[in-house]
Scaffold this motif. Structure first.
Motif, PDB file in Angstrom:
ATOM      1  N   LEU A 192       0.824  -1.217   0.000  1.00  0.00           N
ATOM      2  CA  LEU A 192       0.000   0.000   0.000  1.00  0.00           C
ATOM      3  C   LEU A 192       0.859   1.269   0.000  1.00  0.00           C
ATOM      4  N   SER A 193       2.101   1.113  -0.408  1.00  0.00           N
ATOM      5  CA  SER A 193       3.051   2.225  -0.278  1.00  0.00           C
ATOM      6  C   SER A 193       2.638   3.463  -1.068  1.00  0.00           C
ATOM      7  N   TRP A 194       2.185   3.277  -2.335  1.00  0.00           N
ATOM      8  CA  TRP A 194       1.850   4.450  -3.147  1.00  0.00           C
ATOM      9  C   TRP A 194       0.636   5.192  -2.591  1.00  0.00           C
ATOM     10  N   TYR A 195      -0.353   4.434  -2.152  1.00  0.00           N
ATOM     11  CA  TYR A 195      -1.526   5.052  -1.514  1.00  0.00           C
ATOM     12  C   TYR A 195      -1.109   5.794  -0.248  1.00  0.00           C
ATOM     13  N   THR A 196      -0.286   5.143   0.574  1.00  0.00           N
ATOM     14  CA  THR A 196       0.164   5.741   1.831  1.00  0.00           C
ATOM     15  C   THR A 196       0.938   7.031   1.571  1.00  0.00           C
ATOM     16  N   LEU A 197       1.831   6.994   0.581  1.00  0.00           N
ATOM     17  CA  LEU A 197       2.639   8.181   0.262  1.00  0.00           C
ATOM     18  C   LEU A 197       1.769   9.334  -0.235  1.00  0.00           C
ATOM     19  N   THR A 198       0.737   9.011  -1.022  1.00  0.00           N
ATOM     20  CA  THR A 198      -0.158  10.063  -1.526  1.00  0.00           C
ATOM     21  C   THR A 198      -0.925  10.720  -0.392  1.00  0.00           C
ATOM     22  N   VAL A 199      -1.477   9.896   0.504  1.00  0.00           N
ATOM     23  CA  VAL A 199      -2.207  10.453   1.651  1.00  0.00           C
ATOM     24  C   VAL A 199      -1.272  11.267   2.536  1.00  0.00           C
ATOM     25  N   LEU A 200      -0.090  10.710   2.827  1.00  0.00           N
ATOM     26  CA  LEU A 200       0.878  11.427   3.666  1.00  0.00           C
ATOM     27  C   LEU A 200       1.281  12.754   3.027  1.00  0.00           C
ATOM     28  N   GLY A 201       1.485  12.740   1.706  1.00  0.00           N
ATOM     29  CA  GLY A 201       1.840  13.977   1.009  1.00  0.00           C
ATOM     30  C   GLY A 201       0.773  15.040   1.183  1.00  0.00           C
ATOM     31  N   GLY A 202      -0.488  14.646   1.037  1.00  0.00           N
ATOM     32  CA  GLY A 202      -1.581  15.593   1.211  1.00  0.00           C
ATOM     33  C   GLY A 202      -1.682  16.108   2.631  1.00  0.00           C
ATOM     34  N   LEU A 203      -1.542  15.225   3.609  1.00  0.00           N
ATOM     35  CA  LEU A 203      -1.648  15.626   5.013  1.00  0.00           C
ATOM     36  C   LEU A 203      -0.503  16.550   5.414  1.00  0.00           C
ATOM     37  N   LEU A 204       0.718  16.218   4.969  1.00  0.00           N
ATOM     38  CA  LEU A 204       1.868  17.074   5.290  1.00  0.00           C
ATOM     39  C   LEU A 204       1.754  18.424   4.595  1.00  0.00           C
ATOM     40  N   LEU A 205       1.195  18.430   3.394  1.00  0.00           N
ATOM     41  CA  LEU A 205       0.958  19.690   2.677  1.00  0.00           C
ATOM     42  C   LEU A 205       0.002  20.586   3.467  1.00  0.00           C
ATOM     43  N   MET A 206      -1.051  19.990   4.037  1.00  0.00           N
ATOM     44  CA  MET A 206      -1.995  20.753   4.858  1.00  0.00           C
ATOM     45  C   MET A 206      -1.307  21.334   6.091  1.00  0.00           C
ATOM     46  N   ILE A 207      -0.507  20.492   6.749  1.00  0.00           N
ATOM     47  CA  ILE A 207       0.120  20.918   8.011  1.00  0.00           C
ATOM     48  C   ILE A 207       1.163  22.006   7.792  1.00  0.00           C
ATOM     49  N   PHE A 208       2.062  21.797   6.824  1.00  0.00           N
ATOM     50  CA  PHE A 208       3.237  22.662   6.707  1.00  0.00           C
ATOM     51  C   PHE A 208       3.130  23.759   5.643  1.00  0.00           C
ATOM     52  N   VAL A 209       2.095  23.705   4.797  1.00  0.00           N
ATOM     53  CA  VAL A 209       1.961  24.734   3.750  1.00  0.00           C
ATOM     54  C   VAL A 209       0.614  25.453   3.838  1.00  0.00           C
ATOM     55  N   ILE A 210      -0.481  24.715   3.748  1.00  0.00           N
ATOM     56  CA  ILE A 210      -1.803  25.331   3.650  1.00  0.00           C
ATOM     57  C   ILE A 210      -2.177  26.105   4.916  1.00  0.00           C
ATOM     58  N   TYR A 211      -2.105  25.443   6.071  1.00  0.00           N
ATOM     59  CA  TYR A 211      -2.483  26.134   7.316  1.00  0.00           C
ATOM     60  C   TYR A 211      -1.593  27.345   7.609  1.00  0.00           C
ATOM     61  N   PRO A 212      -0.252  27.215   7.477  1.00  0.00           N
ATOM     62  CA  PRO A 212       0.578  28.413   7.684  1.00  0.00           C
ATOM     63  C   PRO A 212       0.234  29.563   6.735  1.00  0.00           C
ATOM     64  N   LEU A 213      -0.092  29.225   5.456  1.00  0.00           N
ATOM     65  CA  LEU A 213      -0.469  30.273   4.503  1.00  0.00           C
ATOM     66  C   LEU A 213      -1.778  30.945   4.913  1.00  0.00           C
ATOM     67  N   VAL A 214      -2.763  30.133   5.294  1.00  0.00           N
ATOM     68  CA  VAL A 214      -4.046  30.677   5.741  1.00  0.00           C
ATOM     69  C   VAL A 214      -3.848  31.540   6.982  1.00  0.00           C
ATOM     70  N   LEU A 215      -3.036  31.047   7.921  1.00  0.00           N
ATOM     71  CA  LEU A 215      -2.783  31.794   9.161  1.00  0.00           C
ATOM     72  C   LEU A 215      -2.072  33.111   8.873  1.00  0.00           C
ATOM     73  N   LYS A 216      -1.073  33.061   7.984  1.00  0.00           N
ATOM     74  CA  LYS A 216      -0.291  34.277   7.668  1.00  0.00           C
ATOM     75  C   LYS A 216      -1.164  35.321   6.980  1.00  0.00           C
ATOM     76  N   THR A 217      -2.168  34.858   6.238  1.00  0.00           N
ATOM     77  CA  THR A 217      -3.067  35.777   5.538  1.00  0.00           C
ATOM     78  C   THR A 217      -3.883  36.613   6.520  1.00  0.00           C
ATOM     79  N   PHE A 218      -4.312  35.993   7.618  1.00  0.00           N
ATOM     80  CA  PHE A 218      -5.207  36.672   8.565  1.00  0.00           C
ATOM     81  C   PHE A 218      -4.522  37.104   9.854  1.00  0.00           C
ATOM     82  N   VAL A 219      -3.439  36.410  10.252  1.00  0.00           N
ATOM     83  CA  VAL A 219      -2.739  36.755  11.499  1.00  0.00           C
ATOM     84  C   VAL A 219      -1.258  36.915  11.172  1.00  0.00           C
ATOM     85  N   ARG A 220      -0.814  38.150  11.007  1.00  0.00           N
ATOM     86  CA  ARG A 220       0.525  38.400  10.492  1.00  0.00           C
ATOM     87  C   ARG A 220       1.625  38.329  11.552  1.00  0.00           C
TER      88      ARG A 220
END
Length: 480
Positions: free
Chosen positions: A277-305
């Motif tokens: 299940l490695s490819w499935y696992t890597l895809t899910v992990l990639g999406g989750l890590l993207l949310m944690i380290f990119v999306i949320y910080p960007l959203v936070l920086k937009t509203f709370v500088r």
């Protein structure tokens, strides 16, 4: 070790737990680990859940009653739900983009996918579902013999012990009226709700209702009640402080038990599970890590500088590491509240209102995983879902995430509903079941990080935030 920050102690405990589990598998000690070490991990989760329910109750009552202006409550509640909804849709969209770009289900060998496709067509025929793309392998003479062999396996598919109970739960949830979720929010017996972790929404409803009523009675009458509520809440927060002192050991026991149960005395089982299940696992992990380290910080920086990138993760690290080890937003909630209030400077009036709601309705990690899982399972069965069918996944996953309990692996039950919404076999959850526990840990980190992000945005918008970058997260849990 005494001066080491708590989150580093927890991480060390996690690493040592995994090392111990792998060592015990190699040496044949798994039975000892499961019988004598794993129970301490269960005790840890039970302690956190013991604190979480009353803390949610008293913190929401306190937060609502201290707002002062009922109009502010309505405005804040609307903003909270809107932002949570937006982040959920965003998470699902990212999941669909990743799974359609990398196509992990198509990276499995061709013969396995053909067998899967035949199995799907047999199931669809028995259940009266229309074949999605019009292609029918069962009508091809070249596959007649293979279809006969697979048919016997398909008949037994729904008898999987790990799947059948979840199928039953999902069936019960499907056989309800459209307004049943609204009915379920209002408890007929509040004390029964307090004893059932799956009824957190009912506890939140009662707490908000109780807090609003306190706003409309004279101060002379409400003050003694509020003093009792605030004092009781402080007691439960002190319980969190005390429990967290032993968190590194408890987390060691928890992770040792989880890995030992997966591997038994054969370490090769873990390797084989993740290889398939490695490819499935890597895809899910990639999406989750993207949310944690990119999306949320960007959203936070937009509203709370004024919150720096590293400062946010430093502030939330105790809650994130605990979320990873427990796989439960509800169990992590007391620690999340401590981190948000003491390290990010969010006012208690905001955190005590926004975070408990988030732990119940905000399941961004679960939503992203459901979107990837549905399309992945379709791909490995040689089914190409249309844009319209994937939009149904978005809508269903969004609604399902709201009803997903804040406990380990609750997303699997919701995934059944999403699969059936697009006419796919719900028993397929057995395919991804082996890696669900590990991915559930990362999903919970996403959920907790999202809750903290939204509470910071709401607090900043209401002018009720005082972030101090120099504060050390480990100070939050020092017993004085």
């Amino acid at each position: 070790m005494k001066k080491l920050a708590l989150h580093w102690k927890i991480i060390i405990g996690m690493v040592l737990g995994i090392i111990w589990a792998l060592l015990s598998s190699t040496m044949g000690w798994s039975s000892f680990t499961i019988n004598w070490i794993d129970p301490f991990g269960t005790i840890f989760i039970n302690l956190l859940k013991l604190i979480a329910v009353p803390l949610v109750l008293f913190s929401i009552i306190s937060g609502v009653a201290n707002i002062g202006d009922p109009k502010s409550l309505g405005r804040m509640g609307g903003k909270t739900l809107l932002i949570y909804l937006i982040t959920t849709v965003l998470a699902i969209t990212i999941g669909l983009l990743l799974v359609n770009t990398f196509k992990p289900g198509k990276l499995i060998d061709e013969q396995s996918r053909i067998d899967n496709r035949i199995s799907y067509e047999i199931w669809a025929s028995n259940q009266g579902y229309e074949i999605k793309d019009g292609v029918n392998y069962l009508q091809d003479p070249a596959f007649f013999e293979r279809a006969r062999e697979i048919s016997d396996l398909t008949k037994n598919e729904l008898e999987e012990a790990s799947v059948s109970d979840k199928l039953e739960t999902a069936t019960k949830q499907k056989e309800t009226t459209p307004l049943q979720p609204l009915v379920d929010i209002v408890p007929e017996n509040f004390f029964f709700s307090l004893t059932n972790n799956s009824l957190m929404l009912q506890i939140i409803f009662f707490a908000i209702f109780f807090g609003v009523c306190l706003l409309f009675i004279p101060t002379s009458k409400s003050k003694p009640v509020l003093d009792f509520v605030d004092g009781t809440m402080e007691v439960f927060l002190k319980m969190v402080d005390l429990v967290m002192q032993a968190a590194p050991f408890f987390v060691f026991a928890l992770l040792a038990g989880v890995v030992s149960k997966m591997a038994g005395d054969d370490i090769g089982k873990v390797i084989e599970i993740f290889k398939g299940l490695s490819w499935y696992t890597l895809t899910v992990l990639g999406g989750l890590l993207l949310m944690i380290f990119v999306i949320y910080p960007l959203v936070l920086k937009t509203f709370v500088r004024n919150i720096p990138y590293k400062g946010f993760f430093k502030a939330m690290s105790p809650a994130q590491t605990l979320a990873f080890s427990t796989s439960s937003s509800a169990a992590t909630l007391p620690v999340t509240m401590e981190c948000v209030e003491n390290n990010l400077g969010v006012d208690k009036k905001i955190s005590s209102f926004v975070l408990p709601i988030g732990a119940t309705v905000n399941m961004d990690g679960t939503s992203l995983y459901q979107a990837i899982a549905v399309v992945f399972l379709a791909q490995m069965h040689m089914i190409d879902l249309t844009i319209g069918q994937q939009l149904i996944v978005v809508i269903t996953a969004t609604l399902a995430s709201i009803g997903s309990a804040a406990v380990p692996s609750a997303g699997l039950v919701m995934l059944i509903i999403v699969l059936e919404a697009v006419g796919l076999n719900p028993a397929w959850i057995a395919i991804i079941f082996p890696v669900d526990r590990i991915l559930d840990m990362f999903r919970t980190v996403v959920n907790v990080t999202g809750d903290a992000t939204v509470s910071s945005i709401i607090a900043n918008g209401e002018g009720m935030m005082d972030y101090q970058e120099a504060k050390d997260p480990s100070d939050t849990f020092e017993v004085k």
